[in-house]
Design an enzyme around this catalytic site. Sequence first.
Site, PDB file in Angstrom:
ATOM      1  N   LEU A 101     -31.462   5.213  71.377  1.00  0.00           N
ATOM      2  CA  LEU A 101     -30.553   4.660  72.572  1.00  0.00           C
ATOM      3  C   LEU A 101     -29.372   3.774  71.428  1.00  0.00           C
ATOM      4  O   LEU A 101     -28.283   4.071  71.772  1.00  0.00           O
ATOM      5  CB  LEU A 101     -31.419   3.652  73.322  1.00  0.00           C
ATOM      6  N   GLY A 104     -29.552  -0.775  65.570  1.00  0.00           N
ATOM      7  CA  GLY A 104     -29.074  -2.315  65.364  1.00  0.00           C
ATOM      8  C   GLY A 104     -27.964  -2.296  64.453  1.00  0.00           C
ATOM      9  O   GLY A 104     -27.941  -1.748  63.364  1.00  0.00           O
ATOM     10  N   LYS A 105     -27.035  -2.974  64.827  1.00  0.00           N
ATOM     11  CA  LYS A 105     -25.817  -3.190  64.126  1.00  0.00           C
ATOM     12  C   LYS A 105     -26.021  -4.023  62.605  1.00  0.00           C
ATOM     13  O   LYS A 105     -25.047  -3.881  61.760  1.00  0.00           O
ATOM     14  CB  LYS A 105     -24.819  -4.058  64.738  1.00  0.00           C
ATOM     15  N   SER A 106     -27.361  -4.562  62.475  1.00  0.00           N
ATOM     16  CA  SER A 106     -27.461  -5.142  61.284  1.00  0.00           C
ATOM     17  C   SER A 106     -28.571  -4.701  60.302  1.00  0.00           C
ATOM     18  O   SER A 106     -29.105  -4.671  59.384  1.00  0.00           O
ATOM     19  CB  SER A 106     -28.102  -6.448  61.211  1.00  0.00           C
ATOM     20  N   HIS A 190     -31.588   8.302  76.425  1.00  0.00           N
ATOM     21  CA  HIS A 190     -32.685   7.311  75.936  1.00  0.00           C
ATOM     22  C   HIS A 190     -33.730   8.062  75.101  1.00  0.00           C
ATOM     23  O   HIS A 190     -34.881   7.490  74.932  1.00  0.00           O
ATOM     24  CB  HIS A 190     -33.124   7.086  77.268  1.00  0.00           C
ATOM     25  N   LYS A 192     -35.986   9.378  72.159  1.00  0.00           N
ATOM     26  CA  LYS A 192     -36.487   8.953  70.692  1.00  0.00           C
ATOM     27  C   LYS A 192     -36.865   9.842  69.939  1.00  0.00           C
ATOM     28  O   LYS A 192     -38.174  10.290  70.033  1.00  0.00           O
ATOM     29  CB  LYS A 192     -37.137   7.587  71.022  1.00  0.00           C
ATOM     30  N   ASP A 197     -37.114  17.104  58.198  1.00  0.00           N
ATOM     31  CA  ASP A 197     -37.754  18.489  57.795  1.00  0.00           C
ATOM     32  C   ASP A 197     -38.349  19.087  58.890  1.00  0.00           C
ATOM     33  O   ASP A 197     -37.881  19.481  60.060  1.00  0.00           O
ATOM     34  CB  ASP A 197     -38.261  18.477  56.373  1.00  0.00           C
TER      35      ASP A 197
END
Length: 530
Positions: A101, A104-106, A190, A192, A197
């Site tokens: 989704l 994280g920006k950090s 959505h 995941k 490989d």
Amino acid sequence: MLVRCVPRCASKLRVPIPRSCSRVARAQCRRVSTASGGAPQSTATPHVGALAPFVNELDRIAPSFRVNGSQIQVLETPAEFYETLKQKIRGAEKRIFLSTLYIGKSEKELIATLQQTLREKPNVKLSILTDALRGTREAPDPSSASLLAPLIAEFGPDRVEIRMYHTPNLTGARKKYIPKRINEGWGLQHMKLYGVDDEIILSGANLSSDYFTDRQDRYHLFSSKEITDYYANIHNAVSSLSFSVRPSDSPSEFELVWPETNPAVSPLSNPKRFVSDSTNLLTGLISPRAAPLNALVQEPGEKKDTSVYMLAQFSQLLSPDSSTELPAVTHILKTLAAPEYAQSSWTFTAGYFNPAPSLTKLLISTASQNNTVITASPFANGFYNSPGVSGLLPGAYTLLARRFLRAVHHHGREGSTLLREWRKGTVNEPGGWTYHAKGLWVTLPNNTNPSITVIGSSNYTKRSYSLDLEANALIITENEQLKQRLADEQTWLKENTTVVTRDDLAKTERRVGLKVRIAMAIVQLVGGAL
């Protein structure tokens, strides 16, 4: 409650003039299907006894592969998931593909791990797929898109592809006026899928610090080239229906571009045509015929004791809808309604407890005993004390849980079905965790451990079955060691739970206010879903 909020990412979307692309879409569909095998699979299955009624119909619903149970490992904690993911990335030799989704920006450590592998191994290619709404929500402040764009600048578009999927359901006035905090109610990417490989982790977890530290989810590692290739084809197909991230000198440091090579028109320029083009591309890929003829073949000396059914829910991209997850889960639960399964049991979990109405009826209608529903306590809900409308969501899920227990009582199933709330501390307090796990386990009569489980991104909600893009696996096994691992997974997820009854939810501190009910009504009125 809805306020004007013009999405910041709108100004960055460059959409070329709509063009005819059905021929290109058909070619792309053939290309993806051929990579998966493309030939009709045999429906013969070695499963017998109590498992046979499940697999006979599933073979007609979804593609499947036979593996040995030892090829499926179950990870327990967020930290184990994160360390395993980084370990696999460091060891990559040819490909890394990540569908999530958002990132994280950090998440600088994760990006640094990807950079290190790309720098040391020039043959490795990276493809990342996220959601456009979530991935650009903070722009022009730091966002997933601005975090990822430098990878393209350093390694070039031939080695790094960053794609962001945009729902065709949020255009025009909806896109202009619906606040960013709730606009994801109209559909998201959505899935995941974390492939490296010839191995892949299927999970419900996104790629951000809370999912790596204190947000409990489920994580299954499949060591199978065939299974990994199949999900890579799913990843590539959806990526080709998505915007491409490009580095930019703008304040946001990125732009979203609709490549002319995409086998569909942009969802923002022509949503109906986009769905039509997507249907041409995806239908063959998710059909039972997408698995090769040898998917179920057992070579001499092998012991393939486990079937893995590849489930996809792409309702917003398919007309007519040929998605496979809801039919497969429906079949499992309908089969459990037969008298011969009266001594079976199931466990169902969803961090955001709002099962589709059809699933609620089916869960309650099974003949199974000793059944358990696990959901997040309000204190373990990711929206607990969140600002704005989203802060009302824990109360909304409490109301939905109360309705579920009312239905259990109405059908006389209180003696066979328990609701457990998961809590480990309190969100945003020291030691506080959130709960995001979702899935289904089925233990057959005369068994002590589960033989069936569903793992993946789906929340099993109305939104999952109409708006979001979901990818899952349904595992049916006769491998005793894998069954034990699935039982252990149930055990550790139950460790932080307590039983909740109708009387508990009727207490003053658990009552749901009028604001929550109004918010739920507004979301449904304007077309969204929790």
